[in-house]
Design a protein around this motif. Structure first.
Motif, PDB file in Angstrom:
ATOM      1  N   VAL A  46     -12.441  10.240 -30.774  1.00 49.16           N
ATOM      2  CA  VAL A  46     -11.987  11.279 -29.687  1.00 49.16           C
ATOM      3  C   VAL A  46     -13.098  12.208 -29.156  1.00 49.16           C
ATOM      4  O   VAL A  46     -13.402  12.720 -28.164  1.00 49.16           O
ATOM      5  N   SER A  47     -13.973  12.865 -30.547  1.00 45.18           N
ATOM      6  CA  SER A  47     -14.845  13.376 -29.570  1.00 45.18           C
ATOM      7  C   SER A  47     -15.772  13.691 -30.750  1.00 45.18           C
ATOM      8  O   SER A  47     -15.749  13.361 -32.149  1.00 45.18           O
ATOM      9  N   ILE A  48     -16.847  14.188 -30.792  1.00 47.52           N
ATOM     10  CA  ILE A  48     -18.810  14.364 -31.599  1.00 47.52           C
ATOM     11  C   ILE A  48     -18.832  15.605 -31.172  1.00 47.52           C
ATOM     12  O   ILE A  48     -18.912  16.433 -30.278  1.00 47.52           O
ATOM     13  N   HIS A  49     -18.814  16.699 -32.086  1.00 50.71           N
ATOM     14  CA  HIS A  49     -19.215  17.731 -32.262  1.00 50.71           C
ATOM     15  C   HIS A  49     -20.753  17.836 -32.913  1.00 50.71           C
ATOM     16  O   HIS A  49     -20.671  17.288 -34.335  1.00 50.71           O
ATOM     17  N   GLY A  50     -21.455  18.400 -31.955  1.00 50.58           N
ATOM     18  CA  GLY A  50     -23.159  18.540 -32.842  1.00 50.58           C
ATOM     19  C   GLY A  50     -23.398  17.959 -32.586  1.00 50.58           C
ATOM     20  O   GLY A  50     -23.827  16.733 -31.743  1.00 50.58           O
ATOM     21  N   ASP A  51     -25.174  17.446 -32.887  1.00 54.20           N
ATOM     22  CA  ASP A  51     -25.813  16.517 -32.499  1.00 54.20           C
ATOM     23  C   ASP A  51     -26.152  15.531 -33.500  1.00 54.20           C
ATOM     24  O   ASP A  51     -26.713  15.209 -35.187  1.00 54.20           O
ATOM     25  N   ILE A  52     -26.277  14.359 -32.940  1.00 51.45           N
ATOM     26  CA  ILE A  52     -25.841  13.714 -33.940  1.00 51.45           C
ATOM     27  C   ILE A  52     -27.066  12.402 -33.908  1.00 51.45           C
ATOM     28  O   ILE A  52     -27.803  11.965 -32.700  1.00 51.45           O
ATOM     29  N   HIS A  53     -27.869  12.078 -35.201  1.00 54.55           N
ATOM     30  CA  HIS A  53     -29.199  11.421 -35.250  1.00 54.55           C
ATOM     31  C   HIS A  53     -28.878   9.541 -35.883  1.00 54.55           C
ATOM     32  O   HIS A  53     -28.266   9.534 -36.175  1.00 54.55           O
ATOM     33  N   LYS A  54     -29.441   9.015 -35.562  1.00 55.95           N
ATOM     34  CA  LYS A  54     -30.218   7.879 -35.837  1.00 55.95           C
ATOM     35  C   LYS A  54     -29.798   7.412 -37.915  1.00 55.95           C
ATOM     36  O   LYS A  54     -28.382   6.763 -37.691  1.00 55.95           O
ATOM     37  N   GLY A  55     -30.516   8.589 -38.155  1.00 55.65           N
ATOM     38  CA  GLY A  55     -30.343   8.076 -39.789  1.00 55.65           C
ATOM     39  C   GLY A  55     -29.530   9.242 -39.977  1.00 55.65           C
ATOM     40  O   GLY A  55     -28.744   8.800 -40.971  1.00 55.65           O
ATOM     41  N   ASP A  56     -28.421   9.576 -38.950  1.00 53.02           N
ATOM     42  CA  ASP A  56     -27.064  10.557 -40.405  1.00 53.02           C
ATOM     43  C   ASP A  56     -26.065   9.975 -40.643  1.00 53.02           C
ATOM     44  O   ASP A  56     -25.457   8.509 -39.784  1.00 53.02           O
ATOM     45  N   THR A  57     -25.839  10.546 -42.252  1.00 57.77           N
ATOM     46  CA  THR A  57     -24.536   9.706 -42.598  1.00 57.77           C
ATOM     47  C   THR A  57     -23.067  10.361 -42.539  1.00 57.77           C
ATOM     48  O   THR A  57     -23.501  11.272 -42.963  1.00 57.77           O
ATOM     49  N   PHE A  58     -22.598  10.099 -42.669  1.00 58.07           N
ATOM     50  CA  PHE A  58     -21.046   9.903 -43.243  1.00 58.07           C
ATOM     51  C   PHE A  58     -20.373   9.907 -44.655  1.00 58.07           C
ATOM     52  O   PHE A  58     -20.920   8.467 -44.504  1.00 58.07           O
ATOM     53  N   THR A  59     -19.058  10.748 -44.661  1.00 60.66           N
ATOM     54  CA  THR A  59     -19.787  10.822 -45.720  1.00 60.66           C
ATOM     55  C   THR A  59     -17.720   9.835 -46.190  1.00 60.66           C
ATOM     56  O   THR A  59     -17.132  11.268 -45.151  1.00 60.66           O
ATOM     57  N   VAL A  60     -16.656   9.676 -46.381  1.00 58.27           N
ATOM     58  CA  VAL A  60     -14.912   9.097 -46.304  1.00 58.27           C
ATOM     59  C   VAL A  60     -14.919   8.485 -47.425  1.00 58.27           C
ATOM     60  O   VAL A  60     -15.185   7.548 -47.908  1.00 58.27           O
ATOM     61  N   GLU A  61     -13.769   8.593 -48.099  1.00 52.02           N
ATOM     62  CA  GLU A  61     -12.847   8.174 -48.908  1.00 52.02           C
ATOM     63  C   GLU A  61     -12.407   7.196 -48.383  1.00 52.02           C
ATOM     64  O   GLU A  61     -11.828   6.894 -47.568  1.00 52.02           O
ATOM     65  N   VAL A  62     -12.433   5.779 -49.582  1.00 56.84           N
ATOM     66  CA  VAL A  62     -11.456   4.775 -49.455  1.00 56.84           C
ATOM     67  C   VAL A  62     -10.944   3.957 -50.770  1.00 56.84           C
ATOM     68  O   VAL A  62     -11.095   4.775 -51.587  1.00 56.84           O
ATOM     69  N   GLU A  63      -9.826   3.267 -50.266  1.00 58.85           N
ATOM     70  CA  GLU A  63      -9.320   3.252 -51.367  1.00 58.85           C
ATOM     71  C   GLU A  63      -9.255   1.543 -51.242  1.00 58.85           C
ATOM     72  O   GLU A  63      -8.904   0.444 -50.251  1.00 58.85           O
ATOM     73  N   GLU A  64      -8.906   1.081 -52.207  1.00 55.20           N
ATOM     74  CA  GLU A  64      -9.807  -0.475 -51.843  1.00 55.20           C
ATOM     75  C   GLU A  64      -9.063  -1.202 -53.183  1.00 55.20           C
ATOM     76  O   GLU A  64      -8.988  -0.930 -54.562  1.00 55.20           O
TER      77      GLU A  64
END
Length: 126
Positions: A46-64
């Motif tokens: 839906v949307s991106i807030h802030g400046d996102i750069h090529k090297g940015d990483t995001f932390t997500v919690e996954v169940e596997e």
């Protein structure tokens, strides 16, 4: 058995993860900084807030789902060779890589430094 883990994803990986997992109503922040956010709604970005750069990483919690062959970080083995119980810590190894005749149990080391029992008596814990 299923476990929850945290994964670091770049923006393309994050978008793919969001679509594959039908993520809805979620806001994912860049490395816990509230200035950079991605919002998913009904399986779409839906949307991106802030400046996102090529090297940015995001932390997500996954169940596997894990098996005895799943490579795990923070695998803790409890073993007893007759001289006393010992704990062994491994990164990137599976239960099958580590277990032997002295193995009593395996745990996963959690982010808060607690441990979760995942294997004992020769099988994964339900």
């Amino acid at each position: 058995m299923k476990i929850k883990t945290k994964k670091q994803l770049n923006l393309p990986q994050l978008i793919e993860w969001g679509f594959e997992n039908d993520v809805t109503g979620s806001i994912v922040s860049y490395d816990r900084a509230e200035a950079k956010r991605i919002r998913f709604e009904i399986g779409i970005l839906v949307s991106i807030h802030g400046d996102i750069h090529k090297g940015d990483t995001f932390t997500v919690e996954v169940e596997e789902e894990i098996t005895e062959d799943t490579k795990l970080d923070g695998l803790v083995e409890l073993g007893d060779d007759g001289a006393g119980e010992d704990f062994f810590f491994s990164r990137g190894l599976s239960i099958n890589d580590c277990k032997d005749e002295c193995t009593q149990a395996f745990y996963i080391l959690n982010d808060d430094l607690t441990m979760t029992l995942i294997w004992r008596d020769g099988k994964l814990v339900e």
